[in-house]
Design a protein around this motif. Structure first.
Motif, PDB file in Angstrom:
ATOM      1  N   ALA A  41       0.856  -1.190   0.000  1.00 27.62           N
ATOM      2  CA  ALA A  41       0.000   0.000   0.000  1.00 27.62           C
ATOM      3  C   ALA A  41       0.891   1.239   0.000  1.00 27.62           C
ATOM      4  O   ALA A  41       2.076   1.171   0.358  1.00 27.62           O
ATOM      5  CB  ALA A  41      -0.887   0.005   1.236  1.00 27.62           C
ATOM      6  N   TRP A 161      -8.912  -0.493   8.398  1.00 26.58           N
ATOM      7  CA  TRP A 161      -7.753  -0.858   7.570  1.00 26.58           C
ATOM      8  C   TRP A 161      -6.486  -1.018   8.382  1.00 26.58           C
ATOM      9  O   TRP A 161      -6.144  -0.171   9.198  1.00 26.58           O
ATOM     10  CB  TRP A 161      -7.533   0.189   6.469  1.00 26.58           C
ATOM     11  CG  TRP A 161      -6.694  -0.386   5.367  1.00 26.58           C
ATOM     12  CD1 TRP A 161      -7.148  -1.104   4.297  1.00 26.58           C
ATOM     13  CD2 TRP A 161      -5.267  -0.329   5.253  1.00 26.58           C
ATOM     14  NE1 TRP A 161      -6.077  -1.487   3.519  1.00 26.58           N
ATOM     15  CE2 TRP A 161      -4.919  -1.031   4.087  1.00 26.58           C
ATOM     16  CE3 TRP A 161      -4.257   0.237   6.030  1.00 26.58           C
ATOM     17  CZ2 TRP A 161      -3.604  -1.171   3.654  1.00 26.58           C
ATOM     18  CZ3 TRP A 161      -2.941   0.086   5.612  1.00 26.58           C
ATOM     19  CH2 TRP A 161      -2.627  -0.603   4.428  1.00 26.58           C
ATOM     20  N   GLY A 228      -5.875   5.148  -0.659  1.00 25.93           N
ATOM     21  CA  GLY A 228      -5.371   4.272  -1.706  1.00 25.93           C
ATOM     22  C   GLY A 228      -6.408   4.120  -2.797  1.00 25.93           C
ATOM     23  O   GLY A 228      -7.569   3.805  -2.515  1.00 25.93           O
TER      24      GLY A 228
HETATM   25  N1  GLY Z   1      -3.917   2.089   2.717  1.00 27.06           N
HETATM   26  C1  GLY Z   1      -5.159   2.127   2.102  1.00 27.06           C
HETATM   27  C2  GLY Z   1      -5.419   0.993   1.187  1.00 27.06           C
HETATM   28  O1  GLY Z   1      -4.576   0.280   0.835  1.00 27.06           O
HETATM   29  O2  GLY Z   1      -6.459   0.713   0.773  1.00 27.06           O
END
Ligand code: GLY
Length: 318
Positions: A41, A161, A228
């Motif tokens: 990520a 998350w 993200g």
């Molecule tokens: N860090 C947020 C995602 O990967 O969805």
């Protein structure tokens, strides 16, 4: 047509214009985290900035991050080639706030980019929020004017998350795009949610905690934002297809795969997609010094290579 390259530039440019530092992607093999097999990520390179251990001379950042999700907590390997939207290697667009803006501005920035800059119709967008996040619920109503039935409350499995078993984490709010009723699938939270009709295109994580291996959790020094958005999924939306394998980048890889295997059949054949996906992961991992082996990262690479070769055999290559 808006190419993958145009979309990446437009995303990074928009956040730069809104005060974010444009930061280069970090390597796929994380330099700052022995607990993680691959960078999975955009937030990985900023993990210590969220926890306050590391200081940078900016409080807002934007990246297009190389990611591999083929081992560990976020592992999409077995889906790849058979859904419209999963990859082993992909690019994740993201914007980050390190103790600067929080929920309200994160939602505003995302909504304005999607609906004003990129012109996506509001009627096609649905938001999800963590079950008891009433603040996010109100913000989606206020900022986006979304009707209440298009702000879906979901539990920790989808809307809390974590990058892995340890590290910064928090409740999240996802944005889904509806590709239309000609595709099978239902809105998030429905029994048909795994179909390819409603696709998550952006995840806004409201980072507030650090998770430790013993199960305990502490508050981060300052509430922060990590987002993200899968570049290939956004490209599918912008290029009018529901399938990532039909975007400009993958059409060219599928074409090369047909040439290399000598397969002249249906270009939507899953094996062509498996190989087109896996060749990206293989190339980027090997370029970073990962080599096929019997353990750890090398073993994941070996599994990806073996899966690609098996599908080449299925296509008739010898
Ligand atoms: N860090 C947020 C995602 O990967 O969805």
């Amino acid at each position: 047509m808006t190419s993958v390259n145009d979309i990446r530039s437009s995303f990074l440019g928009y956040f730069e214009k809104n005060g974010h530092e444009q930061v280069a992607s970090s390597p796929l093999v994380p330099r700052n985290d022995p607990t993680l097999m691959f960078t999975n990520a955009g937030m990985v390179q900023f993990k210590n900035v969220f926890t306050g251990v590391e200081k940078r001379d900016y409080v807002r950042a934007t990246t297009s991050q190389k990611c591999v999700r083929a081992g560990g907590k976020h592992n999409d390997l077995d889906n790849v080639g058979f859904t419209a939207r999963h990859h082993t290697f992909f690019e994740m667009l993201g914007n980050f706030s390190f103790g600067d803006y929080f929920k309200e501005h994160a939602i505003e920035l995302a909504w304005n980019l999607l609906t004003k800059e990129w012109g996506l119709p509001k009627a096609k967008l649905t938001a999800t929020i963590y079950q008891d996040d009433d603040e996010a619920f109100e913000l989606w109503k206020k900022i986006a004017g979304l009707p209440e039935d298009r702000i879906v409350r979901l539990g920790a499995k989808s809307n809390f998350w974590q990058m892995g078993d340890t590290g910064p984490c928090g409740p999240c709010s996802e944005i889904f795009y509806d590709h239309g009723e000609k595709y099978w699938g239902g809105p998030p939270g429905s029994p048909e949610e795994d179909g390819d009709r409603f696709v998550e295109i952006w995840n806004l994580v409201f980072m507030q905690y650090e998770q430790f291996a013993d199960g305990s959790r502490t508050k981060l020094p300052k509430p922060s934002v990590d987002t993200g958005s899968g570049l290939e999924r956004v490209a599918a939306v912008m290029q009018g297809t529901n399938n990532n394998y039909e975007i400009d980048l993958f059409r060219s890889l599928v074409g090369s795969t047909m040439q290399a295997t000598g397969f002249n059949g249906d270009p939507t054949t899953p094996s062509l997609r498996v190989i087109s996906d896996h060749v990206r992961a293989m190339s980027f991992l090997i370029a970073e010094g990962v080599l096929p082996s019997n353990e750890g990262r090398g073993y994941v690479l070996r599994r990806i290579m073996r899966r690609a070769m098996r599908h080449a055999t299925l296509l008739g290559a010898t």
